[in-house]
Scaffold this active site. Structure first.
Site, short mmCIF file in Angstrom:
data_model
loop_
_atom_site.label_atom_id
_atom_site.label_comp_id
_atom_site.label_asym_id
_atom_site.label_seq_id
_atom_site.Cartn_x
_atom_site.Cartn_y
_atom_site.Cartn_z
N PRO A 1 -0.47 7.06 1.48
CA PRO A 1 -1.17 5.59 0.98
C PRO A 1 -2.29 5.47 0.96
O PRO A 1 -3.10 5.70 1.63
CB PRO A 1 -0.37 4.80 1.74
CG PRO A 1 1.16 5.11 2.36
CD PRO A 1 0.62 6.64 3.42
N LEU A 2 -2.85 5.21 -0.48
CA LEU A 2 -4.18 4.89 -0.71
C LEU A 2 -4.58 2.69 -0.05
O LEU A 2 -4.52 2.25 -0.75
CB LEU A 2 -4.46 4.95 -1.87
CG LEU A 2 -4.16 6.16 -2.27
CD1 LEU A 2 -4.62 6.24 -3.56
CD2 LEU A 2 -4.66 7.38 -0.98
N HIS A 3 -3.92 3.37 1.19
CA HIS A 3 -4.36 1.55 1.88
C HIS A 3 -5.40 1.67 1.16
O HIS A 3 -4.93 0.10 0.73
CB HIS A 3 -3.86 1.27 3.62
CG HIS A 3 -2.74 2.98 3.80
ND1 HIS A 3 -1.17 1.45 3.69
CD2 HIS A 3 -3.24 3.62 4.58
CE1 HIS A 3 -0.92 2.60 4.35
NE2 HIS A 3 -1.48 3.41 5.32
N ASP A 4 -6.24 1.04 1.47
CA ASP A 4 -7.75 0.10 2.38
C ASP A 4 -8.25 0.64 0.12
O ASP A 4 -8.25 -0.97 -0.12
CB ASP A 4 -8.63 0.90 2.83
CG ASP A 4 -8.19 0.40 3.73
OD1 ASP A 4 -8.37 0.18 4.71
OD2 ASP A 4 -9.21 1.50 4.82
N THR B 1 1.04 -0.80 -0.03
CA THR B 1 0.17 0.04 0.21
C THR B 1 0.85 1.43 -0.36
O THR B 1 0.41 2.32 -0.89
CB THR B 1 -0.80 0.26 1.46
OG1 THR B 1 -0.34 -0.08 2.68
CG2 THR B 1 -1.43 -1.11 1.26
#
Length: 308
Positions: free
Chosen positions: A240-243, A198
């Site tokens: 960060p664009l985790h999901d 991520t």
């Protein structure tokens, strides 16, 4: 080529700015048929995460999708403090309408079990964006239903990366280590999307401007959410664009490199709580360890901009 049949999907979530981006991506993509959203405390308290799920559905004009309130606290320890980076409302202060439909009265785990038992075994995927409390309770309380899940794609953990709440701990697993340990050891098909991946998916300001310029409502809303996810005005890349990586894996698995690792979750009370250790005695988990970051952003933009 005949398009693949949409996959019956449940989203388990604690929205959360990056959760919101992932949810909107799933709602607009024809790859998913969203059967329901179950909520969990995590990024913020359960009342707010449940309300935010309803707000996202209201914005998307998807009042047909039910929301079920889930765990307000971890299985056996105190819950985490809300994350400041998501703002007081948990969604960065971005303007969203009020929910058009109240949450269902049935508790999330009870509904999950009933729904899974009513569908063909293996036909339902769960996209897990928060602490794994609901899924752990399902495995512990209704194992006959948990065993019918097709796959769980979960954002969580850190393998070779430094953690974001401890030396080796990532927030979702740290928030309820006992739940993470149950899910990892349960035998449910689990694909884990950790910080190792991520952190390679970050939006630039140019990316945000491109989304906004598309004038597609969903793309413009996601641009607003990402804009609230920059640490400062001077930053050129977002957090960060985790999901959204969970949804992006489901949409385009070819963008990710997967390895099977045997993992153990640390359930201690110290700074290693929630940490993952590779161990021959651990449970086998499919783990994403590489990603085409630019390709993931391209797929995000294409999907969001494809529909008016």
């Amino acid at each position: 080529m005949t398009p693949a049949k949409p996959r019956l999907t449940i989203i388990d979530t604690d929205p959360g700015i990056d959760d919101a981006i992932g949810i909107l991506l799933a709602l607009i993509s024809p790859t998913f048929t969203i059967a329901g959203i179950t909520t969990v405390a995590g990024n913020i308290g359960i009342e707010s995460t449940t309300r935010n799920a309803g707000r996202l559905l209201a914005f998307s004009d998807r009042g047909d999708i039910p929301v079920f309130q889930g765990a307000a606290a971890p299985i056996s320890r105190a819950g985490p403090e809300p994350l400041n980076l998501h703002g007081e409302d948990g969604i960065g202060g971005v303007a969203l309408p009020d929910p058009t439909r109240l949450p269902e009265s049935q508790p999330a785990v009870e509904w999950l079990a009933d729904f899974l038992l009513d569908q063909p075994a293996g036909s339902v995927d769960v996209l897990a964006l928060g602490p794994l409390t609901n899924l752990a309770r399902l495995a512990l309380e209704r194992p006959e239903a948990a065993g019918r899940i097709g796959r769980i794609i979960a954002m969580g953990g850190a393998i070779h990366e430094h953690g974001n709440v401890g030396p080796r701990s990532e927030f979702n697993l740290w928030a309820d280590p006992e739940a993470a340990a149950v899910v990892v050891a349960s035998g449910m098909p689990l694909i884990l999307i950790p910080l190792d991946v991520t952190r390679r998916v970050r939006a630039t300001r140019e990316f945000v401007e491109t989304l906004s310029a598309s004038e597609k409502p969903m793309a413009v809303m996601v641009a607003s959410l990402i804009e609230s996810y920059f640490e400062a005005q001077t930053n050129r890349e977002s957090r960060p664009l985790h999901d959204p990586c969970v949804m992006l894996y489901a949409l385009a698995p070819e963008l990710f490199r997967i390895e099977e690792l045997r993992l153990i979750v640390d359930t201690g009370n110290g700074e290693m709580a929630g940490a993952l250790t590779i161990d021959p005695k651990g449970s086998p988990v499919q783990v994403a360890l590489g990603v085409d970051g630019p390709g993931a952003l391209d797929r995000l933009a294409e999907t969001l901009s494809a529909v008016g």
